[in-house]
Design an enzyme around this catalytic site. Structure first.
Site, PDB file in Angstrom:
ATOM      1  N   HIS A  55     -22.891  -9.523 -53.780  1.00  0.00           N
ATOM      2  CA  HIS A  55     -24.308  -9.691 -53.479  1.00  0.00           C
ATOM      3  C   HIS A  55     -24.861  -8.360 -52.973  1.00  0.00           C
ATOM      4  O   HIS A  55     -24.138  -7.558 -52.366  1.00  0.00           O
ATOM      5  CB  HIS A  55     -24.500 -10.751 -52.396  1.00  0.00           C
ATOM      6  CG  HIS A  55     -24.214 -12.141 -52.855  1.00  0.00           C
ATOM      7  ND1 HIS A  55     -24.719 -13.244 -52.206  1.00  0.00           N
ATOM      8  CD2 HIS A  55     -23.472 -12.624 -53.887  1.00  0.00           C
ATOM      9  CE1 HIS A  55     -24.303 -14.339 -52.817  1.00  0.00           C
ATOM     10  NE2 HIS A  55     -23.541 -13.980 -53.843  1.00  0.00           N
ATOM     11  N   GLU A  57     -26.634  -7.619 -50.428  1.00  0.00           N
ATOM     12  CA  GLU A  57     -26.481  -7.395 -48.988  1.00  0.00           C
ATOM     13  C   GLU A  57     -25.068  -6.932 -48.630  1.00  0.00           C
ATOM     14  O   GLU A  57     -24.899  -6.020 -47.811  1.00  0.00           O
ATOM     15  CB  GLU A  57     -26.806  -8.679 -48.200  1.00  0.00           C
ATOM     16  CG  GLU A  57     -28.224  -9.181 -48.389  1.00  0.00           C
ATOM     17  CD  GLU A  57     -28.411 -10.147 -49.546  1.00  0.00           C
ATOM     18  OE1 GLU A  57     -29.399 -10.886 -49.546  1.00  0.00           O
ATOM     19  OE2 GLU A  57     -27.559 -10.167 -50.476  1.00  0.00           O
ATOM     20  N   CYS A  85     -28.225 -15.359 -48.296  1.00  0.00           N
ATOM     21  CA  CYS A  85     -27.472 -16.613 -48.284  1.00  0.00           C
ATOM     22  C   CYS A  85     -26.639 -16.672 -46.999  1.00  0.00           C
ATOM     23  O   CYS A  85     -26.603 -15.718 -46.214  1.00  0.00           O
ATOM     24  CB  CYS A  85     -26.571 -16.699 -49.517  1.00  0.00           C
ATOM     25  SG  CYS A  85     -25.201 -15.519 -49.511  1.00  0.00           S
ATOM     26  N   CYS A  88     -24.078 -13.800 -46.689  1.00  0.00           N
ATOM     27  CA  CYS A  88     -24.701 -12.504 -46.395  1.00  0.00           C
ATOM     28  C   CYS A  88     -25.281 -12.476 -44.986  1.00  0.00           C
ATOM     29  O   CYS A  88     -25.203 -11.449 -44.304  1.00  0.00           O
ATOM     30  CB  CYS A  88     -25.756 -12.177 -47.440  1.00  0.00           C
ATOM     31  SG  CYS A  88     -25.016 -11.872 -49.070  1.00  0.00           S
TER      32      CYS A  88
END
Length: 154
Positions: A55, A57, A85, A88
């Site tokens: 991801h 992040e 999410c 993250c």
């Protein structure tokens, strides 16, 4: 110079790069609030890396730690195109990032103010402040259009 505009423009550029790579258009940058400089930037690479953890992040936190040669990101800010999410949000807390700014809410998979609502949880050892709703329509539209095109192809 309008630094906030620079940060939003950078997120938008990164999201468009993700689209060109057939990645979900989610981006993140880490900013040093003292110098206003972007320390690191990333977009999702889950498809390219064949890694569900890639991801934006997570990738940007790793880059910033490496760039700064440190184990924490005390007093740094993270700007995200979409609400992080749960995974993250937990990583942001562990990295001890001070402030989270996100553009669009993720009512399905968000982990800050939606879903698990980690921003309100006592489970996080390190609390962060959060701010959201910046250019929400722009970043929401990117995601909607991306998935519409994907469904058409299939």
């Amino acid at each position: 110079m309008n630094f906030f505009k620079l940060y939003i423009d950078t997120l938008l550029k990164l999201c468009n790069q993700a689209i060109k790579r057939n990645e979900v258009p989610i981006a993140a940058i880490i900013v040093d609030p003292k110098t206003k400089k972007i320390i690191a930037k990333a977009h999702n690479l889950s498809v390219q890396n064949k890694d569900p953890l890639a991801h934006a992040e997570i990738l940007v936190i790793r880059k910033a730690l490496k760039n700064l040669k440190t184990k924490r990101l005390d007093n740094m800010n993270i700007y995200c195109s979409l609400e992080p999410c749960t995974m993250c949000a937990a990583a942001i807390s562990l990295a001890q990032i001070k402030n989270v700014y996100f553009c669009a809410e993720d009512k399905e998979s968000g982990g800050v103010i939606n879903g698990t609502k980690l921003a309100f949880s006592n489970l996080l050892k390190y609390k962060f402040s959060y701010y959201y709703g910046f250019h929400e329509k722009t970043f929401s539209r990117l995601l909607v259009d991306f998935f519409k095109k994907k469904r058409k192809k299939n």
